[in-house]
Design an enzyme around this catalytic site. Structure first.
Site, PDB file in Angstrom:
ATOM      1  N   ALA A   1       0.840  -1.196   0.000  1.00  0.00           N
ATOM      2  CA  ALA A   1       0.000   0.000   0.000  1.00  0.00           C
ATOM      3  C   ALA A   1       0.873   1.243   0.000  1.00  0.00           C
ATOM      4  CB  ALA A   1      -0.921   0.012   1.217  1.00  0.00           C
TER       5      ALA A   1
ATOM      6  N   GLU B   1      -2.278 -12.455  -4.740  1.00  0.00           N
ATOM      7  CA  GLU B   1      -3.672 -12.374  -5.177  1.00  0.00           C
ATOM      8  C   GLU B   1      -4.045 -10.902  -5.266  1.00  0.00           C
ATOM      9  OE1 GLU B   1      -3.253 -14.423  -2.307  1.00  0.00           O
ATOM     10  OE2 GLU B   1      -3.379 -16.358  -3.323  1.00  0.00           O
TER      11      GLU B   1
ATOM     12  N   ASN C   1      -9.074  -4.439  -9.457  1.00  0.00           N
ATOM     13  CA  ASN C   1      -7.973  -3.532  -9.091  1.00  0.00           C
ATOM     14  C   ASN C   1      -7.004  -3.378 -10.263  1.00  0.00           C
ATOM     15  OD1 ASN C   1      -6.051  -1.984  -7.839  1.00  0.00           O
ATOM     16  ND2 ASN C   1      -5.818  -3.310  -6.038  1.00  0.00           N
TER      17      ASN C   1
ATOM     18  N   TYR D   1       1.799  -4.647 -11.344  1.00  0.00           N
ATOM     19  CA  TYR D   1       2.463  -5.953 -11.312  1.00  0.00           C
ATOM     20  C   TYR D   1       2.869  -6.397 -12.717  1.00  0.00           C
ATOM     21  CZ  TYR D   1       0.777  -6.141  -6.494  1.00  0.00           C
ATOM     22  OH  TYR D   1       0.545  -5.870  -5.173  1.00  0.00           O
TER      23      TYR D   1
HETATM   24  C1  LIG Z   1      -1.267  -0.104  -6.506  1.00  0.00           C
HETATM   25  C2  LIG Z   1      -0.354   0.879  -5.764  1.00  0.00           C
HETATM   26  C3  LIG Z   1       0.441   0.122  -4.704  1.00  0.00           C
HETATM   27  C4  LIG Z   1       0.612   1.499  -6.796  1.00  0.00           C
HETATM   28  O1  LIG Z   1       1.548   2.318  -6.090  1.00  0.00           O
HETATM   29  P1  LIG Z   1       2.339   3.529  -6.795  1.00  0.00           P
HETATM   30  O2  LIG Z   1       3.480   3.919  -5.918  1.00  0.00           O
HETATM   31  O3  LIG Z   1       1.377   4.591  -7.160  1.00  0.00           O
HETATM   32  O4  LIG Z   1       2.869   2.820  -8.137  1.00  0.00           O
HETATM   33  P2  LIG Z   1       4.091   3.337  -9.048  1.00  0.00           P
HETATM   34  O5  LIG Z   1       4.128   4.833  -9.063  1.00  0.00           O
HETATM   35  O6  LIG Z   1       5.335   2.623  -8.662  1.00  0.00           O
HETATM   36  O7  LIG Z   1       3.575   2.831 -10.479  1.00  0.00           O
HETATM   37  C5  LIG Z   1       4.348   1.983 -11.302  1.00  0.00           C
HETATM   38  C6  LIG Z   1       3.555   1.595 -12.535  1.00  0.00           C
HETATM   39  O8  LIG Z   1       2.350   0.906 -12.178  1.00  0.00           O
HETATM   40  C7  LIG Z   1       1.297   1.272 -13.066  1.00  0.00           C
HETATM   41  N1  LIG Z   1       0.310   2.086 -12.346  1.00  0.00           N
HETATM   42  C8  LIG Z   1       0.398   2.564 -11.092  1.00  0.00           C
HETATM   43  N2  LIG Z   1      -0.723   3.280 -10.784  1.00  0.00           N
HETATM   44  C9  LIG Z   1      -1.504   3.240 -11.877  1.00  0.00           C
HETATM   45  C10 LIG Z   1      -2.786   3.789 -12.188  1.00  0.00           C
HETATM   46  N3  LIG Z   1      -3.485   4.527 -11.293  1.00  0.00           N
HETATM   47  N4  LIG Z   1      -3.307   3.542 -13.406  1.00  0.00           N
HETATM   48  C11 LIG Z   1      -2.641   2.808 -14.319  1.00  0.00           C
HETATM   49  N5  LIG Z   1      -1.421   2.268 -14.094  1.00  0.00           N
HETATM   50  C12 LIG Z   1      -0.870   2.484 -12.883  1.00  0.00           C
HETATM   51  C13 LIG Z   1       1.931   2.126 -14.153  1.00  0.00           C
HETATM   52  O9  LIG Z   1       2.446   1.254 -15.150  1.00  0.00           O
HETATM   53  C14 LIG Z   1       3.061   2.771 -13.361  1.00  0.00           C
HETATM   54  O10 LIG Z   1       4.109   3.243 -14.191  1.00  0.00           O
HETATM   55  P3  LIG Z   1       3.966   4.734 -14.852  1.00  0.00           P
HETATM   56  O11 LIG Z   1       3.597   5.669 -13.725  1.00  0.00           O
HETATM   57  O12 LIG Z   1       5.359   4.979 -15.392  1.00  0.00           O
HETATM   58  O13 LIG Z   1       2.908   4.616 -15.902  1.00  0.00           O
HETATM   59  C15 LIG Z   1      -1.164   2.045  -5.115  1.00  0.00           C
HETATM   60  O14 LIG Z   1      -2.044   2.582  -6.074  1.00  0.00           O
HETATM   61  C16 LIG Z   1      -1.984   1.613  -3.896  1.00  0.00           C
HETATM   62  O15 LIG Z   1      -1.514   1.662  -2.761  1.00  0.00           O
HETATM   63  N6  LIG Z   1      -3.244   1.197  -4.150  1.00  0.00           N
HETATM   64  C17 LIG Z   1      -4.161   0.767  -3.071  1.00  0.00           C
HETATM   65  C18 LIG Z   1      -3.720  -0.528  -2.428  1.00  0.00           C
HETATM   66  C19 LIG Z   1      -3.599  -1.646  -3.432  1.00  0.00           C
HETATM   67  O16 LIG Z   1      -4.422  -1.806  -4.330  1.00  0.00           O
HETATM   68  N7  LIG Z   1      -2.553  -2.470  -3.251  1.00  0.00           N
HETATM   69  C20 LIG Z   1      -2.314  -3.644  -4.052  1.00  0.00           C
HETATM   70  C21 LIG Z   1      -3.130  -4.783  -3.508  1.00  0.00           C
HETATM   71  S1  LIG Z   1      -2.755  -6.308  -4.362  1.00  0.00           S
END
Ligand SMILES: CC(C)(COP(=O)(O)OP(=O)(O)OC[C@H]1O[C@@H](n2cnc3c(N)ncnc32)[C@H](O)[C@@H]1OP(=O)(O)O)[C@@H](O)C(=O)NCCC(=O)NCCS
Length: 161
Positions: A78, A111, A116, A123
């Protein structure tokens, strides 16, 4: 190439639990309890990493991974809503792959809710591929989970070239 945020990464400790809980409760509709985090932090087979704001020292993200016989299982990831899309999750995953690189027998699995798409996109950028479906896996809304897998060398699902 994904941009990487400047954050400090270190293993999580029990004194991080308050900050972990704040993020967890802000992010998930059915958050893990404090005792679930405390249990993971205490397990020798778990790898629990925190990402910290280098200016304030505040926790902005965490990654909890458990070691099983044939795989590292991503249990929780997260990022604080104010710190998204600047490469924080990517930094934590980079660190995981770096720390476990000397373990060629274990792949990586997780999972994720089928809805999402944000996490699935993240991933996929790291070479995870869908390897199965768990029907009704999430107890709050009976949503299905995608099972994702990355092999130890990062070349996708087992058995594929
Ligand atoms: C999913 C999550 C962990 C991503 O974290 P983040 O630090 O924003 O991700 P990053 O900045 O490292 O993103 C890396 C890549 O992932 C993809 N990505 C991340 N957020 C995205 C979005 N909102 N829409 C589309 N692609 C996305 C993109 O490919 C991105 O690369 P880019 O920014 O160069 O296009 C964050 O949104 C989160 O905490 N979500 C809620 C909790 C959750 O869903 N956790 C996973 C449970 S399995």
């Amino acid at each position: 190439m994904i941009a990487r945020a400047t954050i400090e990464i270190r293993k999580l400790a029990l004194h991080d639990l308050d900050a972990i809980e704040r993020i967890e409760n802000a992010v998930y509709p059915t958050p893990w309890s404090r005792s679930m985090f405390a249990g993971e932090l205490a397990k020798p087979s778990s790898l629990s990493l925190g990402g910290f704001d280098p200016d304030t020292g505040r926790l902005v993200a965490y990654l909890i991974v458990s070691r099983y016989v044939d795989a590292w299982h991503i249990m929780n990831l997260a990022v604080h809503p104010g710190w998204r899309r600047i490469g924080v999750a990517s930094r934590l995953l980079d660190e995981l792959f770096e720390l476990t690189a000397g373990d060629p027998r274990r792949g990586y699995t997780l999972e994720v809710r089928v809805s999402n798409t944000t996490a699935i996109a993240l991933y996929e950028t790291f070479g995870f591929e869908t390897s199965g479906l768990r029907r009704g896996y999430y107890t709050d809304n009976r949503e299905d989970a995608l099972i994702m897998w990355r092999d130890p060398l990062g070349h996708g699902a087992v058995g594929e070239a």
